[in-house]
Design a protein around this motif. Structure first.
Motif, short mmCIF file in Angstrom:
data_model
loop_
_atom_site.label_atom_id
_atom_site.label_comp_id
_atom_site.label_asym_id
_atom_site.label_seq_id
_atom_site.Cartn_x
_atom_site.Cartn_y
_atom_site.Cartn_z
N LYS A 120 66.48 25.31 49.44
CA LYS A 120 67.92 25.15 49.59
C LYS A 120 68.36 23.71 49.36
O LYS A 120 69.52 23.46 49.04
CB LYS A 120 68.35 25.60 50.99
N MET A 121 67.45 22.77 49.54
CA MET A 121 67.79 21.36 49.35
C MET A 121 67.80 20.96 47.87
O MET A 121 68.38 19.94 47.50
CB MET A 121 66.78 20.46 50.08
N GLU A 122 67.15 21.75 47.03
CA GLU A 122 66.97 21.34 45.63
C GLU A 122 68.28 21.12 44.89
O GLU A 122 68.42 20.11 44.19
CB GLU A 122 66.10 22.35 44.89
N PRO A 123 69.28 22.00 44.99
CA PRO A 123 70.53 21.72 44.26
C PRO A 123 71.20 20.42 44.69
O PRO A 123 71.71 19.68 43.84
CB PRO A 123 71.41 22.94 44.62
N GLY A 124 71.17 20.12 45.99
CA GLY A 124 71.75 18.85 46.45
C GLY A 124 70.97 17.66 45.95
O GLY A 124 71.55 16.61 45.63
N LEU A 125 69.64 17.79 45.86
CA LEU A 125 68.81 16.71 45.33
C LEU A 125 69.11 16.47 43.85
O LEU A 125 69.28 15.32 43.41
CB LEU A 125 67.33 17.07 45.52
#
Length: 420
Positions: A120-125
């Motif tokens: 879930k963190m990947e798009p924000g990263l």
């Protein structure tokens, strides 16, 4: 091959003192690591502590929590002053604690860093990385640390604890000062800066925790809310005290910041300095994952670990007393020729790669999957945007023994056309 040509005489390495290293060691420790492995893989220090350099020894020590303790109260009392700000922090945080505190805190953290949560963190990263790349586009000169590598983990860990964006500015300086106090020897100024950073960081987090108690976040994604609520606490298990809560929030921000900054910065520097490997990665982008692992091995962001013996032990034929502080030389273990073929060669396709950059055993880095994702996305998207980047004269090493990276890495981005 390694560009270092300095030869270390056997008689010199037997007198090596980590607390008073020879001239040139901080800038280039790798010839000394090679000599330690060859001549003195277990080396008693003038202060009675012991350097351990072999990969197999470190691997065994990391896995044995009975004979080797992570608790550093005995070592940090004289170093920081019992009851001081740095003493309280470094003896309460996850990395320098044993069960039951280590078990309780680690369970909470790992429950918030599941593969699903990290995905879930990947798009924000990706969004963070692309915004930084956009901001650098067209600049005559950039600093790959200030403008890129150091910003990524601050934003990601800030998101993990849901630190408001307009309150993140001091986090990096606090982190550098607190982790800098872990160096083998300190000046009075470094010690004072570390104490001050802990005090300021604690005051900020006490206020943030009070606000989060009043308005909890989503415990599925907000680690601070999980810590406050003691999510995943086992029946009958003691909860976190206020001090444990605050100090481990500091630890999360510190642990996720400098090491990931160093991973990204070291990766960009190594690829620039080894143009054949950079060309291969551009031609075979599927090698990005083993490339990140090789950066972790070849220039480990964290060069040293520590354990304390809980009983008399024998390592490499040398008897070591109970209560001895062991310096685990990760940077040397990751060059051990017994484990790595041609260890002085930077090879982005190296397999297998059993490096110890994330330590091992029960204390293996809790954020290793997140760090790998940050390194992968940062490097692959940077190379896709600026494949012809050039690092300019004036690079400045971080000047640390324990943590290896750059303070400044000036670069031009205009030498190549975008590959996108």
């Amino acid at each position: 091959m390694s560009k270092s040509s300095k030869a270390i005489r056997p008689e010199d390495i037997h007198g090596f003192d980590l607390a008073n290293p020879p001239q040139g060691f901080v800038e280039d420790p790798f010839p000394y690591y090679d000599a330690l492995l060859a001549e003195a893989p277990v080396l008693v220090q003038p202060d009675g502590s012991v350097l351990i350099s072999r990969h197999d020894d470190l691997d065994r020590i990391y896995r044995d929590t009975t004979l080797y303790s992570s608790d550093k109260k005995a070592a940090f009392g004289p170093k920081f002053g019992v009851g001081s700000a740095l003493f309280e922090h470094h003896t309460t945080s996850l990395v320098f604690s044993d069960p039951p505190l280590h078990t309780r805190v680690r369970r909470i953290m790992t429950s918030a860093l599941t593969p699903r949560a990290i995905a879930k963190m990947e798009p924000g990263l990706i969004k963070t990385v692309d915004e930084l790349l956009d901001a650098m586009e067209g600049a005559a000169q950039v600093d790959l640390i200030e403008d890129f590598a150091s910003t990524i983990p601050i934003q990601i860990i800030g998101n993990l604890l849901d630190v408001p964006m307009d309150e993140r500015a001091p986090l990096r300086d606090w982190s550098l000062a607190i982790l800098g106090a872990l160096e083998p020897s300190l000046s009075a100024q470094q010690l004072a800066a570390g104490h001050r950073a802990v005090d300021e960081f604690k005051a900020y987090l006490e206020d943030l925790v009070a606000r989060r108690r009043a308005r909890p976040g989503d415990p599925e994604t907000d680690v601070l809310t999980r810590l406050i609520g003691n999510e995943q606490r086992q029946p009958g298990e003691e909860g976190l005290s206020e001090i444990e809560l605050i100090q481990n929030c500091i630890f999360i921000l510190n642990a996720g910041h400098e090491t990931t900054t160093n991973l990204i910065g070291n990766g960009l520097a190594l690829l620039h300095d080894h143009p054949d490997q950079k060309a291969r990665l551009l031609a075979e982008p599927e090698l990005i994952k083993p490339a990140v692992e090789e950066v972790l091995r070849f220039r480990s962001p964290n060069q040293l670990g520590n354990r304390e013996t809980t009983a008399m032990v024998e390592i490499g034929g040398i008897t070591i007393d109970r209560g001895c502080n062991l310096h685990l030389v990760i940077g040397a273990a990751n060059r051990d020729p017994e484990v790595f073929s041609e260890p002085q060669r930077f090879d982005i396709a190296r397999r297998p790669n059993r490096h110890l950059a994330f330590a091992g055993g029960p204390h293996v880095c809790v954020g290793l999957t997140l760090a790998r994702m940050e390194g992968k996305i940062a490097l692959e998207r940077f190379l896709a945007r600026f494949p012809g980047y050039e690092i300019l004269t004036g690079r400045k090493p971080g000047g640390r023994i324990r943590f290896r990276g750059y303070a400044h890495l000036p670069a031009s981005l205009q030498a190549g056309q975008s590959a996108i």
